[in-house]
Design an enzyme around this catalytic site. Structure first.
Site, PDB file in Angstrom:
ATOM      1  N   ASP A  28      48.552 138.303  58.976  1.00 59.07           N
ATOM      2  CA  ASP A  28      47.615 138.258  57.251  1.00 59.07           C
ATOM      3  C   ASP A  28      47.424 137.070  56.089  1.00 59.07           C
ATOM      4  OD1 ASP A  28      46.554 139.223  55.097  1.00 59.07           O
ATOM      5  OD2 ASP A  28      47.796 141.425  55.046  1.00 59.07           O
ATOM      6  N   ASP A  39      43.936 146.435  50.957  1.00 55.14           N
ATOM      7  CA  ASP A  39      45.518 146.183  50.497  1.00 55.14           C
ATOM      8  C   ASP A  39      45.664 147.492  49.745  1.00 55.14           C
ATOM      9  OD1 ASP A  39      46.117 143.372  52.294  1.00 55.14           O
ATOM     10  OD2 ASP A  39      44.186 142.815  51.615  1.00 55.14           O
ATOM     11  N   HIS A  64      40.963 146.343  56.873  1.00 54.01           N
ATOM     12  CA  HIS A  64      41.635 145.802  56.038  1.00 54.01           C
ATOM     13  C   HIS A  64      42.212 146.213  54.469  1.00 54.01           C
ATOM     14  CE1 HIS A  64      45.861 144.611  56.809  1.00 54.01           C
ATOM     15  NE2 HIS A  64      45.867 143.682  55.073  1.00 54.01           N
ATOM     16  N   MET A 107      47.921 147.688  46.662  1.00 51.47           N
ATOM     17  CA  MET A 107      49.837 147.224  45.515  1.00 51.47           C
ATOM     18  C   MET A 107      49.528 147.791  44.590  1.00 51.47           C
ATOM     19  SD  MET A 107      48.623 142.711  45.780  1.00 51.47           S
ATOM     20  CE  MET A 107      47.519 142.500  47.404  1.00 51.47           C
ATOM     21  N   MET A 148      53.310 138.418  57.164  1.00 56.60           N
ATOM     22  CA  MET A 148      52.832 137.279  56.534  1.00 56.60           C
ATOM     23  C   MET A 148      52.271 135.957  56.873  1.00 56.60           C
ATOM     24  SD  MET A 148      51.005 140.560  54.355  1.00 56.60           S
ATOM     25  CE  MET A 148      50.470 139.047  53.348  1.00 56.60           C
ATOM     26  N   MET A 191      51.514 147.518  49.686  1.00 53.24           N
ATOM     27  CA  MET A 191      53.046 146.729  49.311  1.00 53.24           C
ATOM     28  C   MET A 191      53.237 147.023  47.877  1.00 53.24           C
ATOM     29  SD  MET A 191      50.023 142.867  49.977  1.00 53.24           S
ATOM     30  CE  MET A 191      49.003 144.710  50.270  1.00 53.24           C
ATOM     31  N   SER A 198      39.560 142.383  54.912  1.00 57.43           N
ATOM     32  CA  SER A 198      39.672 142.529  54.119  1.00 57.43           C
ATOM     33  C   SER A 198      39.329 142.725  53.026  1.00 57.43           C
ATOM     34  CB  SER A 198      41.553 141.488  53.493  1.00 57.43           C
ATOM     35  OG  SER A 198      42.102 141.860  51.842  1.00 57.43           O
TER      36      SER A 198
HETATM   37  C1  DX5 Z   1      47.716 139.124  50.778  1.00 59.96           C
HETATM   38  C2  DX5 Z   1      46.692 140.740  51.266  1.00 59.96           C
HETATM   39  C3  DX5 Z   1      45.243 139.910  52.263  1.00 59.96           C
HETATM   40  C4  DX5 Z   1      44.435 138.892  51.987  1.00 59.96           C
HETATM   41  C5  DX5 Z   1      44.101 137.885  52.762  1.00 59.96           C
HETATM   42  O1  DX5 Z   1      48.604 140.397  49.725  1.00 59.96           O
HETATM   43  O2  DX5 Z   1      47.697 141.459  52.117  1.00 59.96           O
HETATM   44  O3  DX5 Z   1      45.557 141.022  52.983  1.00 59.96           O
HETATM   45  O4  DX5 Z   1      43.521 140.036  51.269  1.00 59.96           O
HETATM   46  O5  DX5 Z   1      42.950 136.971  52.208  1.00 59.96           O
HETATM   47  P1  DX5 Z   1      42.659 135.755  52.679  1.00 59.96           P
HETATM   48  O6  DX5 Z   1      42.176 136.042  54.361  1.00 59.96           O
HETATM   49  O7  DX5 Z   1      41.970 135.263  51.901  1.00 59.96           O
HETATM   50  O8  DX5 Z   1      44.590 135.105  52.714  1.00 59.96           O
HETATM   51 ZN    ZN Z   2      47.099 142.342  53.836  1.00 54.37          ZN
END
Ligand code: DX5
Ligand code: ZN
Length: 213
Positions: free
Chosen positions: A173, A33, A31, A35, A135, A66, A6
């Protein structure tokens, strides 16, 4: 096991370099993310920055939405031709319709489940999905602690997948590292996302390899 680092844990001051480094380091997917500050209490990146990521990446993008208003964001990111777009079931009134839309854009549809959502909630959508993202932290931030109930959820999801669509993959994840990777593998997980574990390591290639078991 496939690995999707990520980029949320990357150094955004040198983002293109950080994306190249995980691709050169042998990752399977990148990946991303997304948000919106509404569905989750954090705000990340939009299509302008993600197009720079797409340009730097030599591996396919795995976009994790998200957000509220999923359909709007699918339209924003579809031109970047990601391999996967996943959306949260908790935020979608018409998941079946959205799955069809994502597929019609030439992208593999995936659904994400928060830690409290049982896999049975999407039992009748499995045959239309290419992937389910479970998750193992509450969405919103990198670097959180792994919630172990994901192991039982993955096992239950695997049973549903076997019955309804054996081609559907399971991705996990949040809080993934070299300590929990074997349990995830044993539970039938196909892909893991790892942010802080990969980017927190001096050697990205070594960290990625340690999860590709
Ligand atoms: C959280 C994200 C993840 C996050 C994972 O909302 O969806 O993808 O970046 O990070 P780590 O591996 O540090 O938990
Ligand atoms: Zn994620």
């Amino acid at each position: 096991m496939q690995v999707a680092p990520s980029i949320l844990s990357a150094d955004f001051g040198i983002l293109a370099q950080e994306v190249k480094a995980i691709c050169d380091g042998g990752c399977d997917l990148v990946h991303v993310d997304v948000m919106d500050g509404h569905f989750v209490p954090n705000l990340t990146i939009g299509p302008v920055v993600v197009s720079a990521v797409a340009k730097a990446a030599t591996k396919p993008l795995d976009i994790h939405l998200m957000v509220e208003n999923n359909s709007f964001f699918v339209d924003l990111f579809a031109p970047l031709k990601p391999k996967y777009i996943s959306f949260h079931i908790e935020e979608e009134k018409h998941p079946h319709r959205l799955i069809q839309k994502i597929r019609s854009l030439g992208i593999s549809p995936a659904i994400t489940l928060n830690p409290h959502t049982p896999p049975e909630a999407i039992e009748f959508l499995i045959e239309d999905l290419d992937m389910v993202l479970l998750m193992s932290v509450n969405p919103g931030f990198g670097g959180q602690k792994f919630i172990p109930n994901v192991i039982e959820r993955a096992k239950r999801l695997k049973e549903i997948i076997k019955k309804r669509n054996p081609n559907c993959l399971i991705e996990v994840d949040g809080g993934v590292n070299d300590k929990n990777i074997q349990a995830l593998k044993d539970a039938g997980v196909d892909i893991v996302v790892a942010g802080s574990y990969v980017y927190g390591n001096d050697n990205y290639a070594y960290a990625i390899k340690s999860l590709q078991i």
